[in-house]
Design a protein around this motif. Sequence first.
Motif, short mmCIF file in Angstrom:
data_model
loop_
_atom_site.label_atom_id
_atom_site.label_comp_id
_atom_site.label_asym_id
_atom_site.label_seq_id
_atom_site.Cartn_x
_atom_site.Cartn_y
_atom_site.Cartn_z
N LEU A 380 35.04 40.81 9.80
CA LEU A 380 35.50 40.05 8.63
C LEU A 380 34.33 39.62 7.75
O LEU A 380 34.36 39.74 6.53
CB LEU A 380 36.29 38.82 9.09
N VAL A 381 33.29 39.10 8.41
CA VAL A 381 32.12 38.65 7.64
C VAL A 381 31.46 39.82 6.94
O VAL A 381 31.03 39.71 5.79
CB VAL A 381 31.12 37.92 8.57
N SER A 382 31.36 40.95 7.60
CA SER A 382 30.72 42.13 7.01
C SER A 382 31.47 42.62 5.78
O SER A 382 30.86 43.20 4.87
CB SER A 382 30.65 43.26 8.05
N GLU A 383 32.79 42.40 5.73
CA GLU A 383 33.59 42.81 4.58
C GLU A 383 33.52 41.80 3.44
O GLU A 383 34.16 41.97 2.40
CB GLU A 383 35.04 43.01 4.99
N GLY A 384 32.75 40.71 3.63
CA GLY A 384 32.54 39.76 2.54
C GLY A 384 33.38 38.51 2.58
O GLY A 384 33.33 37.70 1.65
N PHE A 385 34.18 38.30 3.64
CA PHE A 385 34.99 37.08 3.74
C PHE A 385 34.08 35.92 4.17
O PHE A 385 33.32 36.04 5.15
CB PHE A 385 36.11 37.27 4.77
N THR A 386 34.19 34.82 3.44
CA THR A 386 33.29 33.68 3.71
C THR A 386 34.01 32.43 4.18
O THR A 386 33.39 31.54 4.75
CB THR A 386 32.49 33.32 2.44
N ASN A 387 35.34 32.33 3.95
CA ASN A 387 36.06 31.13 4.37
C ASN A 387 37.51 31.48 4.70
O ASN A 387 37.98 32.59 4.44
CB ASN A 387 35.99 30.04 3.30
N LEU A 388 38.21 30.48 5.25
CA LEU A 388 39.59 30.70 5.69
C LEU A 388 40.54 30.93 4.51
O LEU A 388 41.51 31.69 4.63
CB LEU A 388 40.06 29.49 6.49
N GLU A 389 40.28 30.26 3.38
CA GLU A 389 41.17 30.42 2.21
C GLU A 389 41.22 31.87 1.77
O GLU A 389 42.28 32.37 1.38
CB GLU A 389 40.69 29.52 1.06
N GLU A 390 40.08 32.55 1.82
CA GLU A 390 40.05 33.95 1.40
C GLU A 390 40.90 34.81 2.33
O GLU A 390 41.61 35.71 1.88
CB GLU A 390 38.61 34.46 1.38
N VAL A 391 40.82 34.54 3.63
CA VAL A 391 41.62 35.31 4.59
C VAL A 391 43.11 35.01 4.41
O VAL A 391 43.96 35.90 4.45
CB VAL A 391 41.18 34.99 6.03
N ALA A 392 43.43 33.74 4.20
CA ALA A 392 44.83 33.31 4.16
C ALA A 392 45.56 33.82 2.92
O ALA A 392 46.74 34.18 2.98
CB ALA A 392 44.91 31.79 4.23
N TYR A 393 44.90 33.85 1.80
CA TYR A 393 45.62 34.10 0.54
C TYR A 393 45.18 35.37 -0.19
O TYR A 393 45.61 35.61 -1.32
CB TYR A 393 45.46 32.89 -0.38
N VAL A 394 44.32 36.17 0.44
CA VAL A 394 43.91 37.42 -0.18
C VAL A 394 45.04 38.43 -0.10
O VAL A 394 45.96 38.31 0.74
CB VAL A 394 42.63 37.96 0.52
N GLU A 395 45.03 39.43 -0.97
CA GLU A 395 46.02 40.50 -0.89
C GLU A 395 45.85 41.24 0.45
O GLU A 395 44.73 41.51 0.88
CB GLU A 395 45.84 41.49 -2.05
N ALA A 396 46.95 41.57 1.07
CA ALA A 396 46.90 42.22 2.39
C ALA A 396 46.11 43.53 2.36
O ALA A 396 45.47 43.91 3.35
CB ALA A 396 48.31 42.47 2.91
#
Length: 537
Positions: A380-396
């Motif tokens: 997840l981190v390698s793909e550029g995700f930095t926080n929970l909000e990005e994971v929760a509300y990003v396009e699938a």
Amino acid sequence: MAITSANQLELLQTAEAVAREKQIDPGLVVEAMEESLARAAKSRYGAEMDIRVSIDRKTGRATFTRVRTVVEDEELENYQAEFTVEQAKQYMETPAVGDTLVEEIPPVEMGRIAAQSAKQVILQKVREAERDKQFEEFKDRVGTILNVMVKREEYGNVIVDLNPGEGVLRRNEKIGRESYRPNDRIRVYVKDVRREQRGPQVFLSRTAPEFMAELFKMEVPEIYEGIIEIKAVARDPGSRAKIAVISYDNSIDPVGACVGMRGSRVQAVLNELQGEKIDIIPWNEDMPTFLVNALQPAEVSKVVLDEDAERIEVVVPEEQLSLAIGRRGQNVRLASQLTGLDIDIMTEEEESKRRQAEFEERTKLFMDTLDLDEFFAQLLVSEGFTNLEEVAYVEADELLVIDGVDDGTASELQARARDYLDEQNKQALAKARELGVEDSLVNFEGLTPVMVLALATDGIKTLEDFATCADWELAGGWTTENGERKKDEGLLEPFEVSLEEAQDMVMTARVLLGWVDPDDLLPDLDEEAAVEEEAEA
């Protein structure tokens, strides 16, 4: 002495002689004489009288008159210079308030004291005229270079002859340990001209960055003609300087033009600045590129710009670190002045360690909150995700690009992230209400429960409290104290609230409270149209 026909013409001759000597308007000297004679007449006839003197500019004849003004009965205070309408009827047919009665009176016989007083008045007026002339002459010369002669040195400050008047080159405006002897000729930059009690003060400088820019303008015709422009100058006077230039003619190299044939042009500037080393740098609109140029002769591996904070991070190879920083930090300090940004310099190894620490911190965050193993969290981190909000509300679809993630896995990840955030919000809201937060703040659009808790912890519990906040108190910012930039931590800065978002929220709160008329916030359509027309033109 009396103002007789024998010496009437002498008044004009004296006025012309003084004006010629002091290089001022003869009319000013005559006015000073009129004032001095009027003062002498008042000492003879009475100080409360309104006595005026007029000197004929052709014959030199001095006419003494007494002036009395008609005033209302209740406003009568000075019986020598004022009288009522009733009293004025003795001298005037139909007097009205504001009318004046002018009567000629005999010239005065000036005694020794009166003559001395008259002389002082004339001298004072002449001095004031000289000061006005000097101020008018030099106020428009601010920003130019003068070639002046040294008169004397006082407590380290150099007094120079400006002809007319004097200028001051303060010791902190001299280059290094410059010292001068009387009659030395030096070039100085006119930094400021101010009116002061003792007369106009002309402040000069040899350390101002503008001084160097003006010297280049004198030596490089292309700068004078506007083909090349000096965009920025930074100096450590007497030691080193950096100057950024740009050419508006593609056929002319701005750096080469400033250096000149065999360095002749830059050498002329160097000689004037006591051998100060000058780096001539090509200016670039792209700030990172410009900074790379500004840090010459050091080589730069990577540049990261933070425009909001007006800071820039520069990564250099280990062997280039001392060169990039310079002796006593001189190189990076001048580059910072030139670009107007705070510069953080680090080696490639330091940058690698910092990135590794950030990677591990984010990996641990996803492991702890989403119940993932280390390998999956690292993906997840390698793909550029930095926080929970990005994971929760990003396009699938953005989760599906990760190896091993299918539709079911993506949905599960987002469900876990949302559940964790919901629980976090519930706990934050409960704590905020325990602190006494009102519903007006809880229900305010744009604030999450964790934001409300952060505000409540700092004592902001109502919409009124929130509306009194400054944008920088919420979003954070930077202030400069004693030349150093300091960070102001914002209450909502951890939630990545920008300064513009903070401004909008505060203004919305003020509108809701009725403190601000929403119509006042609407842009002027005529102004917008004018701006658009100008942009199109």
